[in-house]
Design a protein around this motif. Sequence first.
Motif, PDB file in Angstrom:
ATOM      1  N   LYS A   1      -4.332  -9.942   6.920  1.00 45.37           N
ATOM      2  CA  LYS A   1      -4.360 -10.473   8.207  1.00 45.37           C
ATOM      3  C   LYS A   1      -3.070 -10.572   8.971  1.00 45.37           C
ATOM      4  CE  LYS A   1      -8.499 -12.856   6.587  1.00 45.37           C
ATOM      5  NZ  LYS A   1      -8.852 -14.294   6.424  1.00 45.37           N
ATOM      6  N   VAL A   2      -2.762  -9.630   9.871  1.00 42.24           N
ATOM      7  CA  VAL A   2      -1.862  -9.723  11.036  1.00 42.24           C
ATOM      8  C   VAL A   2      -2.401  -9.594  12.329  1.00 42.24           C
ATOM      9  CG1 VAL A   2       0.100  -9.211   9.313  1.00 42.24           C
ATOM     10  CG2 VAL A   2      -1.163  -7.539  10.400  1.00 42.24           C
ATOM     11  N   GLU A   3      -1.867 -10.459  13.189  1.00 40.56           N
ATOM     12  CA  GLU A   3      -2.553 -10.262  14.627  1.00 40.56           C
ATOM     13  C   GLU A   3      -1.764  -9.254  15.582  1.00 40.56           C
ATOM     14  OE1 GLU A   3      -1.740 -13.952  16.516  1.00 40.56           O
ATOM     15  OE2 GLU A   3      -2.657 -15.108  15.107  1.00 40.56           O
ATOM     16  N   GLN A   4      -0.763  -8.512  15.082  1.00 41.87           N
ATOM     17  CA  GLN A   4      -0.202  -7.414  16.161  1.00 41.87           C
ATOM     18  C   GLN A   4      -1.075  -6.343  15.703  1.00 41.87           C
ATOM     19  OE1 GLN A   4       1.461  -9.463  14.144  1.00 41.87           O
ATOM     20  NE2 GLN A   4       3.444 -10.064  14.860  1.00 41.87           N
ATOM     21  N   PRO A   5      -1.402  -5.477  16.885  1.00 43.33           N
ATOM     22  CA  PRO A   5      -1.935  -4.274  16.605  1.00 43.33           C
ATOM     23  C   PRO A   5      -1.276  -3.154  15.920  1.00 43.33           C
ATOM     24  CG  PRO A   5      -1.457  -4.635  18.986  1.00 43.33           C
ATOM     25  CD  PRO A   5      -0.989  -5.654  18.179  1.00 43.33           C
ATOM     26  N   ASN A   6       0.030  -3.399  15.952  1.00 41.05           N
ATOM     27  CA  ASN A   6       1.000  -2.314  15.512  1.00 41.05           C
ATOM     28  C   ASN A   6       1.413  -2.613  14.288  1.00 41.05           C
ATOM     29  OD1 ASN A   6       2.529  -3.991  16.130  1.00 41.05           O
ATOM     30  ND2 ASN A   6       3.453  -3.298  17.820  1.00 41.05           N
ATOM     31  N   LEU A   7       0.675  -3.321  13.479  1.00 44.91           N
ATOM     32  CA  LEU A   7       0.794  -3.526  11.876  1.00 44.91           C
ATOM     33  C   LEU A   7      -0.279  -3.455  11.000  1.00 44.91           C
ATOM     34  CD1 LEU A   7       2.830  -7.013  12.220  1.00 44.91           C
ATOM     35  CD2 LEU A   7       3.781  -4.872  11.652  1.00 44.91           C
ATOM     36  N   GLN A   8      -0.013  -2.880   9.870  1.00 40.56           N
ATOM     37  CA  GLN A   8      -1.025  -2.823   8.897  1.00 40.56           C
ATOM     38  C   GLN A   8      -0.474  -3.350   7.483  1.00 40.56           C
ATOM     39  OE1 GLN A   8      -4.108  -1.936   9.073  1.00 40.56           O
ATOM     40  NE2 GLN A   8      -4.246  -1.052  11.233  1.00 40.56           N
ATOM     41  N   ALA A   9      -0.930  -4.502   7.139  1.00 39.74           N
ATOM     42  CA  ALA A   9      -0.556  -5.057   5.890  1.00 39.74           C
ATOM     43  C   ALA A   9      -1.804  -4.879   4.968  1.00 39.74           C
ATOM     44  CB  ALA A   9      -0.539  -6.606   6.147  1.00 39.74           C
ATOM     45  N   LEU A  10      -1.522  -4.243   3.840  1.00 39.26           N
ATOM     46  CA  LEU A  10      -2.436  -3.718   3.102  1.00 39.26           C
ATOM     47  C   LEU A  10      -2.589  -4.226   1.627  1.00 39.26           C
ATOM     48  CD1 LEU A  10      -2.338   0.181   3.776  1.00 39.26           C
ATOM     49  CD2 LEU A  10      -3.808  -1.592   4.755  1.00 39.26           C
ATOM     50  N   ASP A  11      -1.578  -5.213   1.341  1.00 43.05           N
ATOM     51  CA  ASP A  11      -1.669  -5.904  -0.125  1.00 43.05           C
ATOM     52  C   ASP A  11      -2.714  -7.027   0.057  1.00 43.05           C
ATOM     53  OD1 ASP A  11      -1.446  -7.039  -2.438  1.00 43.05           O
ATOM     54  OD2 ASP A  11       0.855  -7.621  -2.063  1.00 43.05           O
ATOM     55  N   THR A  12      -3.946  -6.891  -0.375  1.00 46.42           N
ATOM     56  CA  THR A  12      -4.890  -7.649  -0.519  1.00 46.42           C
ATOM     57  C   THR A  12      -4.983  -8.273  -1.984  1.00 46.42           C
ATOM     58  OG1 THR A  12      -6.445  -5.839  -0.281  1.00 46.42           O
ATOM     59  CG2 THR A  12      -5.954  -7.038   1.535  1.00 46.42           C
ATOM     60  N   GLY A  13      -4.161  -8.263  -2.780  1.00 46.15           N
ATOM     61  CA  GLY A  13      -4.231  -9.042  -4.064  1.00 46.15           C
ATOM     62  C   GLY A  13      -5.098  -8.453  -5.157  1.00 46.15           C
ATOM     63  N   CYS A  14      -5.208  -7.098  -5.417  1.00 47.28           N
ATOM     64  CA  CYS A  14      -6.223  -6.779  -6.333  1.00 47.28           C
ATOM     65  C   CYS A  14      -5.792  -7.375  -7.617  1.00 47.28           C
ATOM     66  CB  CYS A  14      -6.250  -5.356  -6.189  1.00 47.28           C
ATOM     67  SG  CYS A  14      -7.630  -4.478  -7.181  1.00 47.28           S
ATOM     68  N   CYS A  15      -4.476  -7.141  -7.898  1.00 46.32           N
ATOM     69  CA  CYS A  15      -4.077  -7.485  -9.286  1.00 46.32           C
ATOM     70  C   CYS A  15      -4.261  -9.323  -9.648  1.00 46.32           C
ATOM     71  CB  CYS A  15      -2.571  -7.212  -9.653  1.00 46.32           C
ATOM     72  SG  CYS A  15      -1.443  -8.275  -8.337  1.00 46.32           S
ATOM     73  N   TRP A  16      -4.376  -9.991  -8.452  1.00 46.05           N
ATOM     74  CA  TRP A  16      -4.700 -11.349  -8.521  1.00 46.05           C
ATOM     75  C   TRP A  16      -6.047 -11.725  -8.675  1.00 46.05           C
ATOM     76  CZ3 TRP A  16      -0.475 -13.085 -10.496  1.00 46.05           C
ATOM     77  CH2 TRP A  16       0.783 -12.285  -9.789  1.00 46.05           C
ATOM     78  N   GLY A  17      -7.050 -10.795  -8.657  1.00 46.59           N
ATOM     79  CA  GLY A  17      -8.599 -10.934  -8.675  1.00 46.59           C
ATOM     80  C   GLY A  17      -9.232 -10.625  -7.333  1.00 46.59           C
ATOM     81  N   ASN A  18      -8.520 -10.201  -6.108  1.00 50.21           N
ATOM     82  CA  ASN A  18      -9.007  -9.972  -5.030  1.00 50.21           C
ATOM     83  C   ASN A  18      -9.478  -8.360  -4.828  1.00 50.21           C
ATOM     84  OD1 ASN A  18      -8.653 -12.766  -4.083  1.00 50.21           O
ATOM     85  ND2 ASN A  18      -6.764 -12.266  -3.788  1.00 50.21           N
ATOM     86  N   ASN A  19      -8.877  -7.893  -3.814  1.00 55.27           N
ATOM     87  CA  ASN A  19      -9.383  -6.490  -3.523  1.00 55.27           C
ATOM     88  C   ASN A  19      -8.150  -5.632  -3.438  1.00 55.27           C
ATOM     89  OD1 ASN A  19     -11.898  -7.199  -2.992  1.00 55.27           O
ATOM     90  ND2 ASN A  19     -11.342  -8.048  -0.772  1.00 55.27           N
ATOM     91  N   LEU A  20      -8.622  -4.100  -3.796  1.00 54.64           N
ATOM     92  CA  LEU A  20      -7.520  -3.004  -3.525  1.00 54.64           C
ATOM     93  C   LEU A  20      -8.159  -2.799  -2.032  1.00 54.64           C
ATOM     94  CD1 LEU A  20      -5.021  -1.544  -4.506  1.00 54.64           C
ATOM     95  CD2 LEU A  20      -6.997   0.129  -5.344  1.00 54.64           C
ATOM     96  N   THR A  21      -7.130  -2.288  -0.960  1.00 56.03           N
ATOM     97  CA  THR A  21      -7.493  -1.986   0.285  1.00 56.03           C
ATOM     98  C   THR A  21      -7.002  -0.698   0.576  1.00 56.03           C
ATOM     99  OG1 THR A  21      -7.624  -4.205   1.112  1.00 56.03           O
ATOM    100  CG2 THR A  21      -7.311  -2.428   2.912  1.00 56.03           C
ATOM    101  N   LEU A  22      -8.077   0.080   1.271  1.00 53.32           N
ATOM    102  CA  LEU A  22      -7.585   1.606   1.655  1.00 53.32           C
ATOM    103  C   LEU A  22      -7.567   1.518   3.165  1.00 53.32           C
ATOM    104  CD1 LEU A  22      -7.230   4.413   0.057  1.00 53.32           C
ATOM    105  CD2 LEU A  22      -9.505   4.592   0.745  1.00 53.32           C
ATOM    106  N   TRP A  23      -6.725   2.100   4.032  1.00 54.33           N
ATOM    107  CA  TRP A  23      -7.273   2.260   5.406  1.00 54.33           C
ATOM    108  C   TRP A  23      -7.067   3.758   5.679  1.00 54.33           C
ATOM    109  CZ3 TRP A  23      -2.421   2.828   8.993  1.00 54.33           C
ATOM    110  CH2 TRP A  23      -3.036   3.077  10.389  1.00 54.33           C
ATOM    111  N   HIS A  24      -8.384   4.272   6.364  1.00 54.21           N
ATOM    112  CA  HIS A  24      -8.472   5.389   6.691  1.00 54.21           C
ATOM    113  C   HIS A  24      -8.116   5.674   8.399  1.00 54.21           C
ATOM    114  CE1 HIS A  24     -11.776   8.922   7.396  1.00 54.21           C
ATOM    115  NE2 HIS A  24     -10.311   9.578   7.742  1.00 54.21           N
TER     116      HIS A  24
END
Length: 272
Positions: free
Chosen positions: A236-259
Amino acid sequence: MAHYFVGDIQGCFDELQLLLAKVDFNPSKDELWCVGDLVARGQGSLATLRYLKQLDSAAKIVLGNHDLHLLALHGKIKKPNPKDNLTQLLGAADIQVLVDWLREQPLMRQLPQHKIVMTHAGVPPHWDLARLEIEAELVSQALQQPDYLDALIANMYTDEAENWLPQAQGLTRLRYCINALTRMRYLHLDGRLDFACKDSPSKVDKTKLQPWFEFPRKIDNDVTLVFGHWAALMGKVEQPNLQALDTGCCWGNNLTLWHVENNEKITQKRLR
């Protein structure tokens, strides 16, 4: 061709395979861009490296702090932490091949047709694109030298390189680049790197620290910066020119893929 960017895999190989199956990833025509921290924490670090290496040019990788740490572990500079689940990888018959392959991977990559720059942790706001290219290349050159362990890896574990000094040379210069591109989250208000805070921005006193991406940046605003490393952001970042992709899969959350072409994010929940 489709371009897929994936967050910190951290050895979560089964989740990666399920995620790629959801988009029908085809390495003969698609590319998988990885923001680094390929290994550690999850159970499948060895399988992850073997898979990405065999993808050849279909895999575009930048190194993260855990990947650099693996080089130190393999070189006997540091002792393994059992929490990292790297015993199988370090004991594998092809570990030297995998380490040599990792050493060839850069700290930054660009996808010019989509105006995308990818690093593991981010880009110092006071660097323009030309400076980023120069500094990252210097680290890559050092990693590919025969004496990389003694000359670089053994000397990279320091918080002293917190300031960008344009006149810096040698190890000081390389250390700052490694710290900025693989460890950065917050900056002090004077621009110094902070190495202690990992919290989400909502929990931090902004009169003392601010996320690196909230400072005015020198890279053009039409360039999208893709990064991982910071699970507390949960993408979750507000700027449209950023993509933050670490969503903590190793901590029990999700792995995220951006197409990229569809501007769509696909997730896979941690299996165990």
